[in-house]
Design a protein around this motif. Structure first.
Motif, short mmCIF file in Angstrom:
data_model
loop_
_atom_site.label_atom_id
_atom_site.label_comp_id
_atom_site.label_asym_id
_atom_site.label_seq_id
_atom_site.Cartn_x
_atom_site.Cartn_y
_atom_site.Cartn_z
N LEU A 72 0.81 -1.21 0.00
CA LEU A 72 0.00 0.00 0.00
C LEU A 72 0.84 1.26 0.00
O LEU A 72 0.45 2.29 -0.57
N TYR A 95 -6.61 4.30 3.21
CA TYR A 95 -5.21 4.15 3.61
C TYR A 95 -4.84 5.11 4.74
O TYR A 95 -4.09 4.76 5.65
N TYR A 98 -6.15 3.64 7.81
CA TYR A 98 -5.34 2.46 8.14
C TYR A 98 -4.03 2.86 8.81
O TYR A 98 -3.61 2.23 9.79
N ARG A 99 -3.41 3.92 8.30
CA ARG A 99 -2.15 4.38 8.91
C ARG A 99 -2.36 5.00 10.27
O ARG A 99 -1.51 4.88 11.15
N ARG A 106 -6.02 -2.57 14.93
CA ARG A 106 -6.63 -2.06 13.71
C ARG A 106 -8.05 -2.58 13.57
O ARG A 106 -8.33 -3.73 13.85
N THR A 108 -11.03 -3.00 10.84
CA THR A 108 -11.42 -2.93 9.43
C THR A 108 -12.74 -2.19 9.26
O THR A 108 -13.00 -1.63 8.19
N THR A 219 -7.23 -6.53 1.03
CA THR A 219 -5.78 -6.32 0.98
C THR A 219 -5.21 -6.11 2.37
O THR A 219 -4.17 -6.70 2.72
N ILE A 220 -5.85 -5.26 3.17
CA ILE A 220 -5.29 -4.96 4.48
C ILE A 220 -5.46 -6.13 5.46
O ILE A 220 -4.77 -6.17 6.49
N GLU A 221 -6.33 -7.07 5.15
CA GLU A 221 -6.50 -8.23 6.01
C GLU A 221 -5.54 -9.36 5.66
O GLU A 221 -5.39 -10.30 6.44
#
Length: 239
Positions: A72, A95, A98-99, A106, A108, A219-221
């Motif tokens: 990412l 994003y 997410y950051r 975190r 989701t 993607t983030i998972e």
């Protein structure tokens, strides 16, 4: 079927003569319709150009995003060059959230809300100025009809004053009056067509943003790949 320049010039001359012979109310109506038409065509051309670019850049951004294979940070480094794709705003919204959660647990769900907010903002921007096209399509036929009715009233009043109840006497006035109806339809039809086309495209963009938001959550998972990636490796080169 082709038309010669002379024939087109003759048609333009006839229309010009009809407009010149109309009364003051009809001229005001025609001027108002011209204003509606100019504003509508400005919106039609600007939105058409923007939507074509958004569609092209969205395709390029998706290919670059998938090529990054979950990196990412690399996608974020090059995302600016894919604007005005609405997918870029969805990615940046998700994003950034997410950051902000780095170092903490975190969620989701919060990332999903961030992508939905970004998508909603993009939809609002895409829909801006389109209500004017809907207004033009709904109003201008009646504006033209008003000019025609007024012109016919004038024609029959002139007929009564002249005392000659013949078709030859009333036909010129009626034909001059009908030009406002034609102008109203000429203004309304392109606006209605463009409005329906653009709203369909906006719905398609909305579906693509929703799909990309789900892809971003997937993607983030997933575990982040450890193989190094460079900024240049993410950029999609058009060949």
């Amino acid at each position: 079927m082709t038309y010669s320049p002379a024939l087109l010039g003759l048609f333009a001359t006839e229309v010009g003569n009809l407009i010149a012979q109309t009364g003051p109310v009809a001229k005001i109506v025609l001027g108002l319709l011209v204003l509606f038409s100019l504003l509508s065509w400005a919106i039609i051309l600007s939105k058409g150009t923007k939507f074509r670019r958004m569609r092209s850049q969205s395709g390029r951004f998706l290919r670059a995003y998938r090529k990054a294979n979950g990196r990412l940070q690399d996608v974020s480094a090059v995302s600016e060059q894919f604007k005005p794709s609405p997918l870029v705003s969805v990615f940046e919204g998700g994003y950034d959230e997410y950051r902000r959660q780095a170092g903490a647990g975190r969620s989701t769900a919060s990332v999903q809300r961030a992508t939905q907010i970004a998508a909603s903002e993009e939809m609002t921007q895409m829909e801006s100025r389109l209500p004017w096209l809907a207004t033009t399509g709904a109003v201008t036929p009646f504006v033209g009809l008003f000019g025609t009715v007024w012109g016919i009233i004038d024609a029959f009043q002139g007929l009564g004053n002249a005392g000659a109840a013949t078709l030859r006497a009333v036909a010129p006035g009626i034909s001059e009056a009908l030009i406002t109806t034609a102008a109203g339809l000429f203004t309304a039809i392109p606006a209605v067509i463009a409005y329906n086309q653009y709203m369909q495209q906006i719905r398609e963009f909305g579906a693509r943003m929703d799909d990309f938001g789900l892809e971003f959550l997937n993607t983030i998972e997933r575990p982040v790949p450890q193989s190094p990636r460079t900024r240049e490796s993410v950029v999609l080169e058009e060949r």
